[in-house]
Structure formats: C-alpha cells, structure tokens
Enzyme design. Structure first.
Site, PDB file in Angstrom:
ATOM      1  N   GLY A  11       0.836  -1.206   0.000  1.00  0.00           N
ATOM      2  CA  GLY A  11       0.000   0.000   0.000  1.00  0.00           C
ATOM      3  C   GLY A  11       0.862   1.243   0.000  1.00  0.00           C
ATOM      4  NE  ARG A  72      -1.066  -5.224  -1.112  1.00  0.00           N
ATOM      5  CZ  ARG A  72      -1.697  -4.069  -0.868  1.00  0.00           C
ATOM      6  NH1 ARG A  72      -2.534  -3.563  -1.749  1.00  0.00           N
ATOM      7  NH2 ARG A  72      -1.493  -3.415   0.258  1.00  0.00           N
ATOM      8  CB  SER A  73       4.781  -8.945  -6.984  1.00  0.00           C
ATOM      9  OG  SER A  73       5.347  -9.984  -7.743  1.00  0.00           O
ATOM     10  CG  ASP A 103       2.982  -6.571   7.615  1.00  0.00           C
ATOM     11  OD1 ASP A 103       2.477  -5.959   6.648  1.00  0.00           O
ATOM     12  OD2 ASP A 103       2.340  -7.378   8.308  1.00  0.00           O
ATOM     13  CB  THR A 125       2.458   1.122   6.157  1.00  0.00           C
ATOM     14  OG1 THR A 125       1.104   0.865   6.540  1.00  0.00           O
ATOM     15  CG2 THR A 125       3.321   0.881   7.376  1.00  0.00           C
ATOM     16  CG  ASP A 127      -2.595   0.552   7.999  1.00  0.00           C
ATOM     17  OD1 ASP A 127      -3.518   1.390   7.926  1.00  0.00           O
ATOM     18  OD2 ASP A 127      -2.466  -0.400   7.213  1.00  0.00           O
ATOM     19  CG  ASP A 129       0.601  -2.126  10.152  1.00  0.00           C
ATOM     20  OD1 ASP A 129       1.619  -1.492   9.786  1.00  0.00           O
ATOM     21  OD2 ASP A 129      -0.024  -2.883   9.399  1.00  0.00           O
ATOM     22  N   GLY A 170      -7.653   0.995   9.087  1.00  0.00           N
ATOM     23  CA  GLY A 170      -7.102   0.259  10.234  1.00  0.00           C
ATOM     24  C   GLY A 170      -7.835  -1.048  10.408  1.00  0.00           C
ATOM     25  NE  ARG A 171      -8.390  -4.340   5.164  1.00  0.00           N
ATOM     26  CZ  ARG A 171      -7.424  -4.332   4.282  1.00  0.00           C
ATOM     27  NH1 ARG A 171      -6.345  -5.049   4.458  1.00  0.00           N
ATOM     28  NH2 ARG A 171      -7.536  -3.614   3.197  1.00  0.00           N
ATOM     29  N   GLY A 185     -10.689  15.284  19.367  1.00  0.00           N
ATOM     30  CA  GLY A 185     -11.677  15.331  20.447  1.00  0.00           C
ATOM     31  C   GLY A 185     -12.909  14.485  20.186  1.00  0.00           C
ATOM     32  CB  ALA A 186     -13.400  11.266  18.423  1.00  0.00           C
ATOM     33  NE  ARG A 211     -21.425  17.463  29.690  1.00  0.00           N
ATOM     34  CZ  ARG A 211     -20.608  16.630  29.051  1.00  0.00           C
ATOM     35  NH1 ARG A 211     -20.639  15.339  29.326  1.00  0.00           N
ATOM     36  NH2 ARG A 211     -19.782  17.060  28.140  1.00  0.00           N
ATOM     37  CG  LEU A 214     -24.965  22.372  20.224  1.00  0.00           C
ATOM     38  CD1 LEU A 214     -24.513  23.704  19.672  1.00  0.00           C
ATOM     39  CD2 LEU A 214     -26.481  22.254  20.145  1.00  0.00           C
ATOM     40  CB  ILE A 250      -9.274  11.293   1.179  1.00  0.00           C
ATOM     41  CG1 ILE A 250      -9.882  11.170   2.559  1.00  0.00           C
ATOM     42  CG2 ILE A 250     -10.358  11.395   0.148  1.00  0.00           C
ATOM     43  CD1 ILE A 250     -10.525  12.471   3.011  1.00  0.00           C
TER      44      ILE A 250
HETATM   45  P1  ADP Z   1       2.558  -4.234   2.638  1.00  0.00           P
HETATM   46  O1  ADP Z   1       4.021  -4.174   2.358  1.00  0.00           O
HETATM   47  O2  ADP Z   1       1.911  -2.895   2.532  1.00  0.00           O
HETATM   48  O3  ADP Z   1       2.269  -4.973   3.933  1.00  0.00           O
HETATM   49  P2  ADP Z   1       1.677  -6.605   1.122  1.00  0.00           P
HETATM   50  O4  ADP Z   1       1.426  -7.425   2.356  1.00  0.00           O
HETATM   51  O5  ADP Z   1       0.659  -6.635   0.065  1.00  0.00           O
HETATM   52  O6  ADP Z   1       1.878  -5.052   1.453  1.00  0.00           O
HETATM   53  O7  ADP Z   1       3.082  -7.060   0.522  1.00  0.00           O
HETATM   54  C1  ADP Z   1       3.613  -6.450  -0.623  1.00  0.00           C
HETATM   55  C2  ADP Z   1       4.311  -7.455  -1.475  1.00  0.00           C
HETATM   56  O8  ADP Z   1       5.424  -8.034  -0.776  1.00  0.00           O
HETATM   57  C3  ADP Z   1       3.481  -8.667  -1.903  1.00  0.00           C
HETATM   58  O9  ADP Z   1       2.656  -8.398  -2.993  1.00  0.00           O
HETATM   59  C4  ADP Z   1       4.568  -9.677  -2.251  1.00  0.00           C
HETATM   60  O10 ADP Z   1       5.064  -9.459  -3.547  1.00  0.00           O
HETATM   61  C5  ADP Z   1       5.658  -9.343  -1.250  1.00  0.00           C
HETATM   62  N1  ADP Z   1       5.586 -10.313  -0.129  1.00  0.00           N
HETATM   63  C6  ADP Z   1       4.752 -10.308   0.922  1.00  0.00           C
HETATM   64  N2  ADP Z   1       4.952 -11.373   1.715  1.00  0.00           N
HETATM   65  C7  ADP Z   1       5.942 -12.098   1.129  1.00  0.00           C
HETATM   66  C8  ADP Z   1       6.610 -13.333   1.443  1.00  0.00           C
HETATM   67  N3  ADP Z   1       6.305 -14.036   2.530  1.00  0.00           N
HETATM   68  N4  ADP Z   1       7.579 -13.745   0.598  1.00  0.00           N
HETATM   69  C9  ADP Z   1       7.900 -13.039  -0.509  1.00  0.00           C
HETATM   70  N5  ADP Z   1       7.301 -11.889  -0.853  1.00  0.00           N
HETATM   71  C10 ADP Z   1       6.345 -11.414  -0.058  1.00  0.00           C
END
Ligand code: ADP
Length: 319
Positions: A11, A72-73, A103, A125, A127, A129, A170-171, A185-186, A211, A214, A250
């Site tokens: 992301g 994403r690959s 991550d 990222t 997040d 996270d 935020g999942r 201030g939510a 109270r 508004l 956004i």
């Molecule tokens: P983010 O980095 O935002 O957490 P993703 O979890 O979609 O996003 O991971 C991004 C890309 O990192 C994946 O599309 C994949 O190509 C690569 N990737 C994720 N996990 C692995 C893994 N265990 N081994 C090899 N490549 C990974």
C-alpha cells in the site's frame, strides 16, 4: 557498493517520495548509482527499472503517492519469481536494495537478503502497524487528514445536532482512529484492539446530549465494522439522528506533513548508510526520536500492542 536499487511496495503512503529522494541523493553523494524499480517486486521480476539521478527526484519531497508506483506481486511470492528477480538484479549489477513498504514488503526484503542481496527495509505505511518502530512514514499525514475531516464534519454535525460516525483505515491496528480521535476530540473511539461496546457508545452519546452537547463524533476503525451499520444501530438505540462518513482512500493521499518528510528523509538516508557499511537484512525504525536499524525477522516477530494509556486518556478527556 557501486549500484543499489530502490522500490516501493504494498500500500502506498504519503512520504514514500521523500524517502526515495533521500535514498537517491544520499547514495549519489557517496558515489553510488541508483536504479529505481517500478511497481514494487513486480517490476523487479519483470525488469522494469531505470537509473535515477539527482533531477529524477527533484520536486517530489512534497508529493503524495510514489513516483516508482507500487504493486502487489504474487509472482515474487514464488521461488521461481524470486529467481527471475535475482537475475534482473544481477544483470543490472545491483549490489544492495532498499525496499520501502509495510510488513509484507519486509518479508519480501528478508527473502532477497536470504538470496544474498543485502536489503534494507524502510517502513512506509499509513497504518503505523509495525511494532518495532514508534512511527511509520505516512501515518502522521493520514492522521492529520482524519483530524481535518473531523473538524469539517463537526461543523455540520453541530449545525444539525447530529451524531457522526467517521470510518477510518485500520484493519488490525487502531492507531489512526486512536490518535486522530484524541487530536480531534472524538467522543468515542472504536478500534479492533478493544472492540465495540455499543451500549457504552450510546450511553456517552445520550449523556452528552442531556448536557447540551450539540454534536458527537464517533471514530471507527474499519476492522471493527461498517460505519453505516453502526449508525443505524445507534440511531435506533438512542433516537439521535446519526450520519456516517467513510473516509476511504483520501487517507492514503496528499502532501506529506513536515513530520513525515523529515522521518522519510532520515530513514531513506540511513538505509543507504547501512548498505554502504556492508550491512543487510535490516529494517530502519525510530524510537525516542533516534533512527536505528534492526534485524528484519526480529522486527517482524514483535507484536504491535495498543497504547492503553493513550486510549484511556482519550476516553477521559472526551467525557
Ligand atoms: P505491505 O508491504 O503494505 O504490507 P503486502 O502485504 O501486500 O503489502 O506485501 C507487498 C508485497 O510483498 C506482496 O505483494 C509480495 O510481492 C511481497 N511479499 C509479501 N509477503 C511475502 C513473502 N512471505 N515472501 C515473498 N514476498 C512477499
């Protein structure tokens, strides 16, 4: 080291461009060439890369998104895909890689290191996270986007005497909701780490209304559920007119804040320094305002925990 590669993956987040700029310019200042890989690991597998020079990264420190694009690959997750990526790396004489992402991207970075390519991860990222670092690049910008949205929604909320639910990203990690909620201030903050206590949210709304309040803002992290459904339940239980806003993407865009630009500049430059020192299989983080590096596996094994003190403080202050 004569040539390094840089990619953004997973992301996107505001500040990735500031990090790319820092990687390129710090490397060039040290006499090292930089190859920019397009579309994350997908571009590495398919050989989509070109050299980045000083001007390639001019005028991008303030731009959202990523000039290198991201993807994403699935292929890179396979041994065969990674073999193709390794071939591309070898063909272009790349001796070290900087991977900017979350991550998942770091797991890919760990795999590259295991294949003998020193690789440094930079946390990009929104997040926030990742447990090993206080901040990730993009979080501050996303939080400020949400705070801005809260202010705007509060205006209309007050005019009509309505409650407003704002659904934010935020999942699994409620940091955006928590910190934007505190800053904005939510009245209630609903996050995955704690879950939803619907009666508590309703009690707070009714007490506030009695109270003479508004308006009320309920900040909901997407991992807990949908804003529209929650709005319907609240309206039914409290008879307070309720509206829902889903902020969506956004939160991913916009010019990075000064904080994110500085963080990205420091982290991107640090990643290059580490490669130059002959190090690899590390991620860069920040703790106590100090940028540091840590083993990728060790960083990923840390469990992100909610800052309960901040959560309790937000609850106390919103009364
Ligand atoms: P983010 O980095 O935002 O957490 P993703 O979890 O979609 O996003 O991971 C991004 C890309 O990192 C994946 O599309 C994949 O190509 C690569 N990737 C994720 N996990 C692995 C893994 N265990 N081994 C090899 N490549 C990974």
């Amino acid at each position: 080291m004569k040539t390094i590669g840089v990619l953004t993956s997973g992301g996107d987040s505001p500040g990735m461009n500031s990090a790319i700029r820092a990687v390129v310019r710090n490397a060039i200042s040290k006499g090292c060439k930089v190859m920019g890989v397009q579309r994350g690991y997908e571009g590495l597998v398919n050989g989509q890369l070109e050299e980045l020079n000083i001007s390639s990264v001019a005028d991008i420190i303030h731009r959202g998104g990523t000039i290198l694009k991201t993807a994403r690959s699935e292929e890179f997750r396979t041994e065969e895909g990674r073999k193709k990526a390794l071939n591309v790396i070898k063909v272009f004489d790349i001796e070290g890689m900087v991977v900017i992402g979350g991550d998942g991207s770091f797991r890919g970075a760990e795999k590259l290191s295991q294949l003998g390519i020193p690789t440094i991860g930079v946390p990009g990222t929104i997040d926030n996270d990742l447990a090993y670092t206080d901040y990730t690049i993009g979080f501050d910008t996303a939080m400020n986007t949400v705070v801005d949205a809260i202010s705007k929604i509060r205006d209309t909320s007050a005019s009509h005497g309505r409650a407003n639910i704002i659904e934010v990203m935020g999942r699994h990690c409620g940091d955006i909701a928590l910190y934007a909620g505190l800053a904005g201030g939510a009245e209630s903050i609903v996050i995955p780490e704690v879950g939803l206590d619907i009666d508590q949210v309703c009690r707070k709304l009714i007490k506030g209304k009695n109270r003479g309040k508004l308006h009320s803002i309920i900040l909901l992290a997407e991992g807990v559920g949908g804003a529209i459904e929650l709005g319907n339940i609240i309206e039914e239980k409290t008879s307070i007119e309720t509206r829902a806003t889903i902020l969506g993407h956004i939160q991913r865009g916009g010019s990075p804040t000064a904080f994110d630009r500085i963080l990205a500049s420091k982290m991107g430059a640090k990643a290059v320094d580490l490669l130059m020192e002959g190090q690899g299989n590390l991620v860069v983080g920040i703790k106590g305002n100090q940028v540091f590096a840590m083993d990728i596996g060790e960083a990923l094994s840390q469990e992100k925990k909610l800052d309960y003190d901040t959560y309790d403080l937000a609850d106390i202050l919103s009364m």
